[in-house]
Every structure is written in C-alpha cells, then in structure tokens.
Design an enzyme around this catalytic site. Sequence first.
Site, PDB file in Angstrom:
ATOM      1  N   CYS A  86      11.186 -11.908   6.120  1.00 33.48           N
ATOM      2  CA  CYS A  86      11.249 -13.137   7.314  1.00 33.48           C
ATOM      3  C   CYS A  86      12.131 -14.361   7.535  1.00 33.48           C
ATOM      4  O   CYS A  86      11.851 -14.906   6.100  1.00 33.48           O
ATOM      5  CB  CYS A  86      10.010 -13.548   7.350  1.00 33.48           C
ATOM      6  SG  CYS A  86       8.842 -14.921   8.432  1.00 33.48           S
ATOM      7  N   CYS A  89       9.112 -17.921   6.250  1.00 28.29           N
ATOM      8  CA  CYS A  89       9.418 -17.483   4.665  1.00 28.29           C
ATOM      9  C   CYS A  89       9.498 -16.763   3.608  1.00 28.29           C
ATOM     10  O   CYS A  89       8.607 -16.621   2.446  1.00 28.29           O
ATOM     11  CB  CYS A  89       7.082 -17.723   4.577  1.00 28.29           C
ATOM     12  SG  CYS A  89       6.866 -15.694   4.808  1.00 28.29           S
ATOM     13  N   CYS A 134       4.655 -12.574  11.017  1.00 26.69           N
ATOM     14  CA  CYS A 134       4.996 -12.450   9.980  1.00 26.69           C
ATOM     15  C   CYS A 134       2.719 -12.692   9.598  1.00 26.69           C
ATOM     16  O   CYS A 134       2.473 -13.391   9.808  1.00 26.69           O
ATOM     17  CB  CYS A 134       5.800 -13.393   9.357  1.00 26.69           C
ATOM     18  SG  CYS A 134       5.418 -13.890   7.583  1.00 26.69           S
ATOM     19  N   CYS A 137       3.393 -16.220   7.140  1.00 23.98           N
ATOM     20  CA  CYS A 137       4.117 -18.083   8.071  1.00 23.98           C
ATOM     21  C   CYS A 137       3.419 -17.863   9.798  1.00 23.98           C
ATOM     22  O   CYS A 137       3.077 -18.291  10.256  1.00 23.98           O
ATOM     23  CB  CYS A 137       5.078 -17.974   7.667  1.00 23.98           C
ATOM     24  SG  CYS A 137       6.312 -17.489   8.826  1.00 23.98           S
ATOM     25  N   CYS A 157      10.303  -3.519  17.360  1.00 22.33           N
ATOM     26  CA  CYS A 157      11.427  -4.567  17.749  1.00 22.33           C
ATOM     27  C   CYS A 157      11.825  -5.813  17.766  1.00 22.33           C
ATOM     28  O   CYS A 157      11.584  -6.563  18.570  1.00 22.33           O
ATOM     29  CB  CYS A 157      11.504  -3.933  19.938  1.00 22.33           C
ATOM     30  SG  CYS A 157      12.971  -4.492  19.835  1.00 22.33           S
TER      31      CYS A 157
HETATM   32 ZN   LIG Z   1       6.993 -15.227   7.436  1.00 17.68          ZN
END
Ligand SMILES: [Zn+2]
Length: 170
Positions: A86, A89, A134, A137, A157
């Site tokens: 991510c 984060c 995510c 976060c 995707c």
């Molecule tokens: Zn994250």
Amino acid sequence: MQSRRRFFFSGAAALAALAAASRWRPLAAAPAENAAPGESFDITRTDAQWRESLTPAQYAVLRHEGTERPYSSPLNDEHRAGVFACAGCRLDLFASRTKFDSHTGWPSFWAPLDHAVATREDRSFGVSRTEVHCRRCGGHLGHVFDDGPRPTGLRYCMNGVAMTFTPAAT
Ligand SMILES: [Zn+2]
C-alpha cells in the site's frame, strides 16, 4: 465536499480508453467515503495529513477513489519477484506470484495476501461493483471482479499508483 470534485485527472483520451474497456466506467472521483459505517482502520490520518504524505495522484486514488489512466502505471510491466504494498501505509498487499496480465491496463492479481485488503459494495455510477481497499489504512486500491484466472477466478484490478513494489532479495 466540493474539494472532491477537483480530483478528476482523466482527460478525454483516458475516458475513451475507459469506455473501450467495457467493464470500466470513468470514475475519477467517486463520492464514496473512505470508511463505511461500522468500518475502522488501524491507521487514520486527517485529510490534510494524507494530502501531505502522498503525491497528488496517490491522494486522488487512495483517499478519493480515483482511477488512474489505464496503462499509465509502471507496475503494469513489473514482472520481477517481489511484493506490492500500500502506498499509503506500506502494508504488503499482493505477492508477485499472483500477478497476471489482464490486458486491462491496470495491475491485476488473482489473490491478495492474507489480511491485506477489505472490500465493500460500490454502487457509484449506477453499477454494482466490489470496491477493494487497504485493510490497515482504508486507502482505495481498486475493484475485484469474478472473471479472473484459476485458482481463484478472481481479478483484483488495482491502481498501480496506489501501490509500491519491492523486489525480492536475490
Ligand atoms: Zn494502507
């Protein structure tokens, strides 16, 4: 919420490309909130803090559910062994072994890592889709569809700009 409208970053060419990809709609700035009722995230920051810590393109996608132009991410052509994390984060999200070429112009995977992502129903633009974010976060990553390859049949995707890639140590 007027500020959300500023984050359209797809031009006419991008819209045309999106229209060509029939499963996709031009959704540069969906009006969804990042946390649905009942959802909470381990990492929370104010809008100003996110804006400060992310590039404008990352911020538009992760925090305002923007969609990058297809074929715009270098991660489309990332074929090394490694991990996609991510961009908000740094939580590891996808392993390279689950990446496949979906020919959509967005990095695609048939499975996330365990406890990496969460999903919610997305009914923006009159289409029912499954939004992927995510787990830690809440940053928007993309959508998951059920037309992926084996073994899962899923196609995650993803927006490449929402992720970073770290090659495996050799
Ligand atoms: Zn994250």
